[in-house]
Design a protein around this motif. Structure first.
Motif, PDB file in Angstrom:
ATOM      1  N   MET A   1       0.829  -1.204   0.000  1.00 29.10           N
ATOM      2  CA  MET A   1       0.000   0.000   0.000  1.00 29.10           C
ATOM      3  C   MET A   1       0.867   1.259   0.000  1.00 29.10           C
ATOM      4  N   HIS A   2       1.968   1.228   0.748  1.00 30.26           N
ATOM      5  CA  HIS A   2       2.885   2.370   0.715  1.00 30.26           C
ATOM      6  C   HIS A   2       3.509   2.521  -0.672  1.00 30.26           C
ATOM      7  N   ALA A   3       3.872   1.398  -1.292  1.00 31.17           N
ATOM      8  CA  ALA A   3       4.459   1.457  -2.630  1.00 31.17           C
ATOM      9  C   ALA A   3       3.449   1.967  -3.650  1.00 31.17           C
ATOM     10  N   LEU A   4       2.214   1.489  -3.569  1.00 32.79           N
ATOM     11  CA  LEU A   4       1.181   1.942  -4.495  1.00 32.79           C
ATOM     12  C   LEU A   4       0.890   3.429  -4.320  1.00 32.79           C
ATOM     13  N   GLY A   5       0.940   3.899  -3.079  1.00 32.78           N
ATOM     14  CA  GLY A   5       0.752   5.324  -2.838  1.00 32.78           C
ATOM     15  C   GLY A   5       1.841   6.161  -3.486  1.00 32.78           C
ATOM     16  N   GLY A   6       3.092   5.702  -3.369  1.00 28.54           N
ATOM     17  CA  GLY A   6       4.190   6.405  -4.019  1.00 28.54           C
ATOM     18  C   GLY A   6       4.050   6.400  -5.528  1.00 28.54           C
ATOM     19  N   ARG A   7       3.645   5.270  -6.081  1.00 27.66           N
ATOM     20  CA  ARG A   7       3.459   5.181  -7.536  1.00 27.66           C
ATOM     21  C   ARG A   7       2.323   6.096  -8.001  1.00 27.66           C
ATOM     22  N   LEU A   8       1.315   6.264  -7.166  1.00 29.07           N
ATOM     23  CA  LEU A   8       0.197   7.133  -7.515  1.00 29.07           C
ATOM     24  C   LEU A   8       0.663   8.590  -7.624  1.00 29.07           C
ATOM     25  N   ILE A   9       1.460   9.041  -6.669  1.00 33.76           N
ATOM     26  CA  ILE A   9       2.001  10.395  -6.738  1.00 33.76           C
ATOM     27  C   ILE A   9       2.906  10.546  -7.954  1.00 33.76           C
ATOM     28  N   LEU A  10       3.729   9.536  -8.224  1.00 32.22           N
ATOM     29  CA  LEU A  10       4.636   9.595  -9.366  1.00 32.22           C
ATOM     30  C   LEU A  10       3.853   9.679 -10.672  1.00 32.22           C
ATOM     31  N   ALA A  11       2.793   8.887 -10.790  1.00 32.37           N
ATOM     32  CA  ALA A  11       1.975   8.925 -12.002  1.00 32.37           C
ATOM     33  C   ALA A  11       1.290  10.281 -12.154  1.00 32.37           C
ATOM     34  N   MET A  12       0.831  10.854 -11.049  1.00 34.02           N
ATOM     35  CA  MET A  12       0.238  12.192 -11.087  1.00 34.02           C
ATOM     36  C   MET A  12       1.276  13.214 -11.556  1.00 34.02           C
ATOM     37  N   ALA A  13       2.467  13.136 -10.993  1.00 33.42           N
ATOM     38  CA  ALA A  13       3.521  14.089 -11.359  1.00 33.42           C
ATOM     39  C   ALA A  13       3.861  13.997 -12.837  1.00 33.42           C
ATOM     40  N   ASP A  14       3.789  12.802 -13.394  1.00 34.62           N
ATOM     41  CA  ASP A  14       4.071  12.591 -14.812  1.00 34.62           C
ATOM     42  C   ASP A  14       2.843  12.812 -15.692  1.00 34.62           C
ATOM     43  N   ARG A  15       1.717  13.175 -15.072  1.00 34.33           N
ATOM     44  CA  ARG A  15       0.450  13.385 -15.783  1.00 34.33           C
ATOM     45  C   ARG A  15       0.078  12.157 -16.619  1.00 34.33           C
ATOM     46  N   ASP A  16       0.262  10.998 -16.024  1.00 30.46           N
ATOM     47  CA  ASP A  16      -0.027   9.722 -16.682  1.00 30.46           C
ATOM     48  C   ASP A  16      -1.408   9.250 -16.234  1.00 30.46           C
ATOM     49  N   ALA A  17      -2.442   9.718 -16.929  1.00 30.26           N
ATOM     50  CA  ALA A  17      -3.824   9.436 -16.519  1.00 30.26           C
ATOM     51  C   ALA A  17      -4.144   7.942 -16.547  1.00 30.26           C
ATOM     52  N   ASP A  18      -3.632   7.233 -17.537  1.00 30.98           N
ATOM     53  CA  ASP A  18      -3.923   5.794 -17.631  1.00 30.98           C
ATOM     54  C   ASP A  18      -3.394   5.061 -16.407  1.00 30.98           C
ATOM     55  N   THR A  19      -2.162   5.379 -16.001  1.00 35.83           N
ATOM     56  CA  THR A  19      -1.579   4.702 -14.843  1.00 35.83           C
ATOM     57  C   THR A  19      -2.302   5.092 -13.559  1.00 35.83           C
ATOM     58  N   VAL A  20      -2.709   6.354 -13.437  1.00 35.36           N
ATOM     59  CA  VAL A  20      -3.472   6.774 -12.258  1.00 35.36           C
ATOM     60  C   VAL A  20      -4.744   5.934 -12.138  1.00 35.36           C
ATOM     61  N   GLY A  21      -5.459   5.772 -13.246  1.00 36.91           N
ATOM     62  CA  GLY A  21      -6.671   4.968 -13.224  1.00 36.91           C
ATOM     63  C   GLY A  21      -6.411   3.517 -12.864  1.00 36.91           C
ATOM     64  N   GLU A  22      -5.343   2.950 -13.422  1.00 40.97           N
ATOM     65  CA  GLU A  22      -5.002   1.557 -13.116  1.00 40.97           C
ATOM     66  C   GLU A  22      -4.627   1.393 -11.652  1.00 40.97           C
ATOM     67  N   LEU A  23      -3.883   2.351 -11.108  1.00 43.63           N
ATOM     68  CA  LEU A  23      -3.432   2.244  -9.721  1.00 43.63           C
ATOM     69  C   LEU A  23      -4.595   2.343  -8.738  1.00 43.63           C
ATOM     70  N   ILE A  24      -5.509   3.273  -8.959  1.00 40.12           N
ATOM     71  CA  ILE A  24      -6.614   3.410  -8.008  1.00 40.12           C
ATOM     72  C   ILE A  24      -7.513   2.181  -8.077  1.00 40.12           C
TER      73      ILE A  24
ATOM     74  N   VAL B   1      -3.175   3.193   2.548  1.00 41.48           N
ATOM     75  CA  VAL B   1      -2.625   3.891   1.391  1.00 41.48           C
ATOM     76  C   VAL B   1      -2.828   5.393   1.535  1.00 41.48           C
ATOM     77  N   TYR B   2      -3.939   5.807   2.137  1.00 39.02           N
ATOM     78  CA  TYR B   2      -4.131   7.241   2.364  1.00 39.02           C
ATOM     79  C   TYR B   2      -3.052   7.787   3.304  1.00 39.02           C
ATOM     80  N   GLN B   3      -2.769   7.056   4.367  1.00 38.58           N
ATOM     81  CA  GLN B   3      -1.735   7.504   5.307  1.00 38.58           C
ATOM     82  C   GLN B   3      -0.383   7.609   4.617  1.00 38.58           C
ATOM     83  N   ALA B   4      -0.081   6.643   3.752  1.00 43.84           N
ATOM     84  CA  ALA B   4       1.195   6.660   3.037  1.00 43.84           C
ATOM     85  C   ALA B   4       1.279   7.862   2.098  1.00 43.84           C
ATOM     86  N   VAL B   5       0.212   8.116   1.345  1.00 42.48           N
ATOM     87  CA  VAL B   5       0.195   9.236   0.407  1.00 42.48           C
ATOM     88  C   VAL B   5       0.259  10.556   1.167  1.00 42.48           C
ATOM     89  N   PHE B   6      -0.480  10.637   2.260  1.00 42.48           N
ATOM     90  CA  PHE B   6      -0.494  11.871   3.054  1.00 42.48           C
ATOM     91  C   PHE B   6       0.899  12.159   3.612  1.00 42.48           C
TER      92      PHE B   6
END
Length: 284
Positions: free
Chosen positions: A23-46, A69-74
């Motif tokens: 969950m911590h890893a997925l949270g990090g990947r979610l921020i990374l995908a957002m930073a890269d503006r990768d909408a497809d990956t954001v959708g897949e991750l959530i 995962v929320y705690q990790a992202v926060f």
């Protein structure tokens, strides 16, 4: 975790440790995908996060499925926010950046609720929208040049954290985890870039932004492609990825090359600089 599991994980069932790390890893990947503006990956991750506990063979999770995962992202978003308030740092407009990222990257089904969560961050239980809002805010801070002047270095920071979380999920001892040092990346760049490349400064405090970008991009590449196994095709792909960095630094590279050539001809110390000996990539 280290070679001796920390007190937090010691004695916990493997599935709990794995879920926490993932969950911590997925949270990090979610921020990374957002930073890269990768909408497809954001959708897949959530979707992956939402369905993680429903995978065949997994025991029912007793707590709220989005809480960890929320705690990790926060936590990551908060660490970037702390960088933004350092003395002398001007990092304005992070919320505006976050809203733009939501509109560009978040699946349509979650957009309205995610935008609402951005405006009311402390309200409600963690759900998909709250996780996405925290990720957008984290990416909003991370993509500000005042916070991370090098976006490649930002990606490397997140990727290292993600890899640590994934290693913790599987209780991989610290001594067995793989990282790429500055020196390893510099050696790789010396081998794959042209003979007349001026090289990266060995002193981190003396590196220009393009050097930081180039070094971080090499480290990211080598984390996924160990130097001992990299192929010519992979090297060609890497060189294509860093073309923009090198083109943006042409003025500085040319200036350094001129200074080096003057020293080589005796305009400096009087000592001739020996040419670099490069190992053919096909013989790695």
């Amino acid at each position: 975790m280290t070679d001796n599991p920390s007190a937090i994980f010691d004695g916990l069932p493997s599935e709990v440790v794995e879920r926490t790390g993932q969950m911590h890893a997925l949270g990090g990947r979610l921020i990374l995908a957002m930073a890269d503006r990768d909408a497809d990956t954001v959708g897949e991750l959530i979707d992956t996060i939402a369905g993680y506990d429903d995978a065949p063979g997994r025991r029912p999770y007793p707590g709220p499925r989005f809480l960890t995962v929320y705690q990790a992202v926060f936590e990551l978003a908060d660490s970037f926010a702390q960088l933004a308030v350092r003395p002398g740092v001007r990092a304005d407009g992070s919320f505006d950046r976050a809203r733009a990222l939501v509109r560009d990257c978040v699946p349509q089904a979650h957009q309205d609720e995610t935008l609402r969560r951005l405006d009311t961050p402390g309200q409600g239980q963690p759900d998909a929208a709250k996780v996405l809002a925290a990720a957008a805010l984290g990416a909003g801070f991370a993509t500000q040049p005042a916070v991370f002047p090098s976006q490649w270095a930002m990606r490397l920071t997140l990727l290292r954290q993600i890899r640590t979380n994934e290693a913790e999920a599987h209780r991989v001892p610290a001594r067995e985890r793989i990282d790429v040092s500055d020196e390893e990346a510099i050696r790789f760049l010396d081998e794959v870039l042209p003979d007349d490349f001026v090289g990266i400064s060995r002193s981190p405090s003396h590196r220009d932004l393009w050097e930081i970008d180039l070094l971080a991009s090499a480290q990211i590449f080598l984390l996924g492609h160990p130097a001992s196994t990299v192929t010519p095709e992979q090297v060609k792909f890497f060189l294509g990825e860093v073309t923009a960095i090198l083109e943006g630094a042409l003025g500085d590279i040319d200036r350094r090359r001129t200074e080096r050539d003057q020293k080589t001809r005796g305009g400096g110390t009087g000592q001739r600089t020996q040419p670099r000996k490069k190992k053919p990539r096909g013989k790695r």
